[in-house]
Design a protein around this motif. Structure first.
Motif, PDB file in Angstrom:
ATOM      1  N   LEU B  62      -1.895  -1.746   1.648  1.00 28.35           N
ATOM      2  CA  LEU B  62      -2.405  -1.652   0.273  1.00 28.35           C
ATOM      3  C   LEU B  62      -3.791  -1.012   0.211  1.00 28.35           C
ATOM      4  CD1 LEU B  62      -1.043  -4.899  -1.452  1.00 28.35           C
ATOM      5  CD2 LEU B  62      -0.215  -2.553  -1.655  1.00 28.35           C
ATOM      6  N   PRO B  63      -4.703  -1.372   1.122  1.00 25.98           N
ATOM      7  CA  PRO B  63      -5.979  -0.651   1.134  1.00 25.98           C
ATOM      8  C   PRO B  63      -5.802   0.863   1.342  1.00 25.98           C
ATOM      9  CG  PRO B  63      -6.178  -2.683   2.380  1.00 25.98           C
ATOM     10  CD  PRO B  63      -4.723  -2.548   2.022  1.00 25.98           C
ATOM     11  N   ALA B  64      -4.843   1.243   2.188  1.00 21.83           N
ATOM     12  CA  ALA B  64      -4.570   2.677   2.378  1.00 21.83           C
ATOM     13  C   ALA B  64      -4.115   3.295   1.058  1.00 21.83           C
ATOM     14  CB  ALA B  64      -3.503   2.864   3.459  1.00 21.83           C
ATOM     15  N   ALA B  65      -3.253   2.576   0.357  1.00 22.87           N
ATOM     16  CA  ALA B  65      -2.791   3.061  -0.950  1.00 22.87           C
ATOM     17  C   ALA B  65      -3.969   3.193  -1.918  1.00 22.87           C
ATOM     18  CB  ALA B  65      -1.733   2.121  -1.510  1.00 22.87           C
ATOM     19  N   ALA B  66      -4.917   2.253  -1.837  1.00 19.05           N
ATOM     20  CA  ALA B  66      -6.102   2.293  -2.710  1.00 19.05           C
ATOM     21  C   ALA B  66      -6.837   3.622  -2.547  1.00 19.05           C
ATOM     22  CB  ALA B  66      -7.043   1.125  -2.391  1.00 19.05           C
ATOM     23  N   VAL B  67      -6.997   4.049  -1.293  1.00 20.81           N
ATOM     24  CA  VAL B  67      -7.712   5.294  -1.021  1.00 20.81           C
ATOM     25  C   VAL B  67      -6.965   6.486  -1.630  1.00 20.81           C
ATOM     26  CG1 VAL B  67      -8.497   6.853   0.801  1.00 20.81           C
ATOM     27  CG2 VAL B  67      -8.831   4.399   1.052  1.00 20.81           C
TER      28      VAL B  67
END
Lengths: 324, 324
Positions: B62-67
């Protein structure tokens, strides 16, 4: 600590904020819009709410500032979308600079608003940011609905209330909820404060709609009937359209798209006459009262002694210009 | 888990994201731009970095998706400011809808990007959000500088490198740093990954500048000389202007503001001739190599066995289209 001292503390915090320096094209507009002032009602609500649970409101100061920075970010972007020339009597950012500047400076303001919340205690941070983000998205949804309604023929009262709830009320609700959460208030108290703020927010917006037509010109500071002149779909207009007979409906419709200053007086007079025939003023006052009573009901439900709630109650009454 | 499996996991995560439903005018443009695709290089860097420290990268998805959501927010707003008609060969959001839609949908994307980071472990959340916010503000600063440079007569090489660092490189650096932090990597390793990413980012942008002039037309997929035609102040142009003699300088200046397709070939040929005289290609390759070596130096400094770093090293080489 009384409301004046809180205000002073708040203003001191706001004027000490540093948004950034270079490139100046990015940061000057932020300092400009933040210096335009305003009533600072949202951050004050954060502090007043915090103070209900703990006299020491130091830890609520930066989060309160975050809410004000966020609010001004929405103003900066809304003004582009609404092509507004003035904000608080001064040039809007996209007029003084240009739209690109207002877009990008606004973006940074949203980032800075989040940053101002990052000092929140670790065990409360995720919750605060989750509620803040939800509120931020709702405010955007409200702005989108507002723009949609301008282009639509029919808008129901229900849809209108939903729109002003998102665009205006939820940020007041969040402000109060935030103050409570920061001080470790019980969950149910925080939720009641949120509901109190949402309902006060709706009442406040309806009152704004009302004063635009029936306000004391000198007191209100805006041209009376500005909403009528610009064909704005306010609570009064939508209620009138819903209840109008064919003739009254035709009267309203015949004035649509006529926004020239030369016919302003006639238009405002004609539409107000329809409002008067339909008793719109009284109906609006009843709705305001309804939402205000709902709000007070939630304030009453908070598990604190009455005197702890009196300042917020007083402020709400003052916002409504009521005695009790 | 190899890079293909990671990519699949990432794509699955991205396509499962829910941004919101109503009003659809607000959320459709978000689904639209996110569906345009792209190389997804930034979120992949988050995952590859995370994988260096722990094979289990679930918590980085999810953090990767945030970026990636943040990156697409910047594209949506930049495209308004740059008046770009196309993005990845499709209509930009402000063209397909309008500028107001692109402003407001972009705003919500920034909020959603923050929300996607809120699942980060409590003891890492404030740090992650602080670094993310700093990066987000820097990317805005870079875009502002880029716009400033368009209007300026003189831009130094140093200023140009600073601009592309902010506009492009720091988000690559943050992506790598984020992956490391999420897996509890030592601070120095996270910092070296950040520096690695920043330097790869600069090298990558310089390579982009180079390929625009000296790239294989079929491979590169863009018109050769597009930057020259549009008078873009690239690394090549700024270096040439700095080193040109009076005659070469006049040649370049005489072609300025001539952007019509009919003279495109002549203009690109004339300016490229000046580049060739000044050996700009070789000088740019040297600079790319310098930043790439800096990057590799930071990768080498990370306290992990060499084989753990080989995938990221390989990806960086691939981005540079180098063999070693």
């Amino acid at each position: 600590m009384d409301i004046t001292t809180l205000s002073e503390k708040l203003n001191h915090t706001l004027s000490a904020l540093r948004y950034g320096e270079k490139p100046k094209e990015l940061y000057e507009p932020i300092r400009y819009i933040m210096a335009l002032g305003g009533k600072r009602i949202r951050p004050l609500l954060v502090l007043l709410s915090a103070k209900m649970f703990d006299e020491d409101v130091e830890k609520a100061l930066l989060p309160a500032a975050a809410v004000e920075v966020f609010h001004n970010f929405t103003l900066m972007h809304d003004d582009i979308m609404d092509k507004a020339p003035l904000r608080r009597g001064q040039q809007t950012v996209h007029e003084k600079w240009d739209a690109n500047t207002a877009i990008l400076s606004g973006d940074v303001m949203l980032v800075r608003a989040y940053e101002l919340l990052l000092g929140v205690e670790q065990d409360k941070l995720a919750l605060v940011l989750r509620l803040f983000s939800r509120t931020a998205a709702e405010v955007c949804e409200g702005q989108q609905l507002d723009m949609n309604f301008e282009r639509r023929e029919q808008v129901s009262i229900h849809e209108y209330i939903h729109m002003i709830t998102l665009k205006t009320a939820v940020l007041l609700g969040f402000s109060l909820e935030l103050g409570a959460i920061l001080q470790g208030a019980p969950k149910s108290d925080a939720e009641h404060l949120k509901a109190f703020g949402d309902n006060v927010g709706i009442a406040f917006q309806l009152r704004d709609d009302l004063l635009d037509v029936y306000g004391d010109k000198d007191k209100f500071g805006k041209q009376v009937g500005g909403d009528i002149l610009s064909d704005k779909k306010t609570f009064l207009m939508l209620t009138a359209l819903e209840q109008a007979n064919e003739q009254q409906r035709q009267t309203i419709i015949s004035w649509r798209d006529k926004t020239d200053e030369s016919i302003a007086e006639d238009k405002v007079k004609a539409v107000t006459e329809v409002y008067d025939q339909l008793n719109i003023r009284h109906q609006t006052e009843q709705q305001i009262d309804l939402y205000f009573q709902k709000a007070i009901h939630h304030l009453d439900a908070i598990q604190l002694p009455k005197e702890r709630k009196s300042t917020i109650r007083g402020l709400a009454l003052q916002l409504m210009e009521r005695d009790s």
